[in-house]
Design a protein around this motif. Structure first.
Motif, short mmCIF file in Angstrom:
data_model
loop_
_atom_site.label_atom_id
_atom_site.label_comp_id
_atom_site.label_asym_id
_atom_site.label_seq_id
_atom_site.Cartn_x
_atom_site.Cartn_y
_atom_site.Cartn_z
N LEU A 1 63.38 -64.39 31.70
CA LEU A 1 64.78 -64.66 31.40
C LEU A 1 64.99 -64.78 29.89
CD1 LEU A 1 67.64 -65.36 32.38
CD2 LEU A 1 66.93 -67.75 32.49
N PHE A 2 64.11 -65.48 29.21
CA PHE A 2 64.27 -65.66 27.77
C PHE A 2 64.09 -64.35 27.01
CE2 PHE A 2 64.70 -70.06 28.40
CZ PHE A 2 65.03 -70.65 27.19
N LEU A 3 63.13 -63.54 27.43
CA LEU A 3 62.94 -62.25 26.77
C LEU A 3 64.16 -61.35 26.98
CD1 LEU A 3 59.21 -61.29 27.42
CD2 LEU A 3 60.32 -61.52 25.20
N PHE A 4 64.61 -61.27 28.24
CA PHE A 4 65.78 -60.44 28.55
C PHE A 4 67.00 -60.93 27.78
CE2 PHE A 4 64.62 -58.60 33.01
CZ PHE A 4 63.45 -58.09 32.47
N ALA A 5 67.19 -62.24 27.79
CA ALA A 5 68.37 -62.81 27.15
C ALA A 5 68.35 -62.59 25.64
CB ALA A 5 68.45 -64.30 27.45
N PHE A 6 67.17 -62.72 25.03
CA PHE A 6 67.10 -62.56 23.57
C PHE A 6 67.48 -61.14 23.15
CE2 PHE A 6 64.62 -61.73 19.64
CZ PHE A 6 65.26 -62.67 18.83
N THR A 7 66.94 -60.14 23.85
CA THR A 7 67.30 -58.77 23.49
C THR A 7 68.77 -58.49 23.80
OG1 THR A 7 66.54 -57.93 25.64
CG2 THR A 7 64.96 -57.89 23.82
N THR A 8 69.31 -59.15 24.83
CA THR A 8 70.72 -58.98 25.16
C THR A 8 71.60 -59.51 24.03
OG1 THR A 8 70.33 -59.12 27.53
CG2 THR A 8 72.54 -59.60 26.79
N LEU A 9 71.24 -60.66 23.49
CA LEU A 9 72.00 -61.23 22.38
C LEU A 9 72.06 -60.26 21.20
CD1 LEU A 9 70.65 -64.91 22.35
CD2 LEU A 9 72.90 -64.15 23.12
N ILE A 10 70.95 -59.60 20.94
CA ILE A 10 70.88 -58.65 19.83
C ILE A 10 71.71 -57.41 20.13
CG2 ILE A 10 69.35 -57.16 18.49
CD1 ILE A 10 67.11 -59.23 19.10
N GLY A 11 71.53 -56.84 21.32
CA GLY A 11 72.27 -55.64 21.69
C GLY A 11 73.76 -55.89 21.73
N ASN A 12 74.17 -57.02 22.28
CA ASN A 12 75.59 -57.36 22.34
C ASN A 12 76.20 -57.50 20.95
OD1 ASN A 12 75.56 -57.38 25.11
ND2 ASN A 12 75.42 -59.60 25.30
N TYR A 13 75.45 -58.14 20.06
CA TYR A 13 75.97 -58.30 18.70
C TYR A 13 76.15 -56.94 18.03
CZ TYR A 13 76.59 -58.92 13.85
OH TYR A 13 77.12 -58.80 12.60
N TYR A 14 75.20 -56.04 18.26
CA TYR A 14 75.31 -54.70 17.66
C TYR A 14 76.61 -54.02 18.07
CZ TYR A 14 74.70 -49.74 16.94
OH TYR A 14 74.90 -48.43 16.58
#
Length: 463
Positions: free
Chosen positions: A353-366
């Motif tokens: 969950l933490f790995l998925f969420a961290f990359t999601t935060l980055i992708g969403n910000y982009y």
């Protein structure tokens, strides 16, 4: 009261508009493209093998990973578990349908994003706001879309993602919500995400291309272990998925919470097909033909829903743990893995969950930044936005579950409506590009696109 109002708006959007609109779009584009998501799947996979970097933009593989970083996130774990808990096992079937049809929509919108992309120094950028402006000549509508998407990805999705990360820690820390735990997590996320987003699109692309494949393989292996350990449960699981999916009497009793609506909601939240988010990454890729970017994004939809979401569905369904509105989300997944493997299973889910969420935060910000730059290029505004976006992540670790999901669903629905209507209006352009790609492939040479070949003269990068 606020949450009650948000729930009413949310239900209206999905029951009366989005279920029909997204379904119609997926069917229409599947027919018009002659099922491009199936007939060019092998070709698309081959085109992604070439991971070489380009002096301009990012590689097609990195574009796929950026979009997958946003798609493959908490929605694949928490969103799927929530859909099953509220709507029943049949929600999984409707998520599959959303992916199979939605991949055609993803191809269309991402092809358009490549056609109408613009130069950004030695890189490219684009997306729905750009093809609305150039293709339809309506910048005002492009601005509306950009604002909605910034709210959805930079604020809505990242609030929900931060909340889900925070909720996962409640198992480990007694009275977690009552202490400083959410603030500590928020501060850590701000530092880590800030280090990446201030590095620009190439750093985002590099991080995504490294982390996403690793975490996807890790999670799939874990799900396979869960299934193999409970292999005898599979007939029951698939039987419940298909029987519940067509239980129309249950749908009539409460359509808003039915498996169909929940499957569409969580399917859209997870794979984003038709929303116009993936095209922001697709436009940044340096491709020889716009159709290559389209194929990459349709593959991302399949990877997200048919593989990762199915993995979560199998984990919770083979466990035999019953999902309810009370344990929807993180508690449902944690209870499922605990019933099979004890406490160490929860540790694995938390790590995933933490790995998925961290990359999601980055992708969403982009995605959010790409749309802000459609509105203004002022560096001072960009700096302020980055700080605000990080503050939103910090705040998200302490918000309520229902409010976070409702706000996100509403913004997501509005974004999808604007984008799908724009793709319908510009569908002839994308279809002509696809016909051009098919024609060039038949010659045996590598397809190289020129706008003039389809009588197009309002593009910046394909002259």
């Amino acid at each position: 009261m606020l949450n009650s109002i948000l729930t009413s708006i949310n239900d209206f959007l999905y029951i009366y508009i989005l279920v029909a609109l997204l379904g119609a779009a997926g069917i229409y584009f599947t027919v018009r493209t002659k099922a491009v998501q199936f007939r060019l799947l092998k070709t698309g996979l081959k085109s992604l093998v070439d991971k070489k970097k380009s002096e301009q933009g990012i590689s097609a593989f990195q574009a796929l990973m950026i979009s997958t970083a946003s798609r493959v996130g908490t929605g694949n774990i928490i969103g799927v578990a929530t859909a099953i808990a509220i709507g029943g096992p049949g929600a999984v079937f409707w998520m599959w349908i959303m992916a199979l049809l939605g991949a055609a929509s993803a191809f269309m919108e991402s092809t358009l994003a490549q056609i109408y992309k613009v130069h950004d120094g030695d890189q490219f950028r684009g997306g729905p706001a750009y093809y609305i402006q150039q293709g339809l000549g309506k910048k005002w509508l492009g601005v509306i879309y950009a604002v909605l998407l910034m709210g959805c990805t930079g604020f809505g999705w990242n609030t929900t993602t931060a909340y889900n990360m925070s909720a996962a820690l409640e198992y480990y820390v007694p009275n977690y919500r009552d202490g400083i735990g959410p603030m500590v997590l928020g501060a850590i996320l701000v530092v880590l995400v800030g280090c990446i987003i201030f590095g620009g699109v190439k750093r985002i692309g590099f991080m995504s291309s490294v982390l996403v494949p690793i975490m996807a393989v890790f999670y799939i292996i874990f799900s396979l272990v869960c299934v193999i350990a409970n292999i005898g449960e599979l007939p029951r699981v698939f039987g419940s998925i298909f029987s519940n999916a067509f239980d129309f009497s249950a749908m009539a009793g409460g359509f808003a919470g039915s498996c169909m609506v929940q499957g569409v909601k969580r399917g859209l939240f997870s794979n984003e097909a038709g929303m116009g988010t993936g095209p922001n990454a697709a436009a940044a890729a340096d491709c020889d033909h716009p159709a290559e970017a389209g194929m990459g994004q349709m593959i991302s939809v399949f990877l997200d829903t048919l593989v990762i979401c199915s993995a979560t569905a199998m984990i919770v369904l083979v466990s035999g743990v019953e999902g309810t509105s009370a344990n929807a989300g993180t508690p449902f997944v944690q209870a499922a893995v605990m019933s099979m493997f004890g406490s160490w299973g929860i540790h694995i889910i938390t790590a995933a969950l933490f790995l998925f969420a961290f990359t999601t935060l980055i992708g969403n910000y982009y995605y959010a930044e790409a749309n802000l730059r459609f509105i203004t290029e002022k560096k001072s505004v960009l700096m302020i936005f980055r700080v605000v976006a990080l503050c939103i992540i910090f705040i998200g670790t302490g918000v309520s579950f229902d409010t976070a999901w409702n706000m996100t669903d509403i913004l997501m629905g509005l974004v999808a409506i604007v984008n799908i209507l724009a793709v319908f209006a510009l569908s002839k352009v994308a279809l002509n590009a696809l016909k051009n790609y098919d024609k060039l492939r038949k010659t045996g040479e590598k397809p190289i696109f020129k706008a003039k070949d389809i009588n197009l003269n309002n593009t910046e990068c394909w002259k």
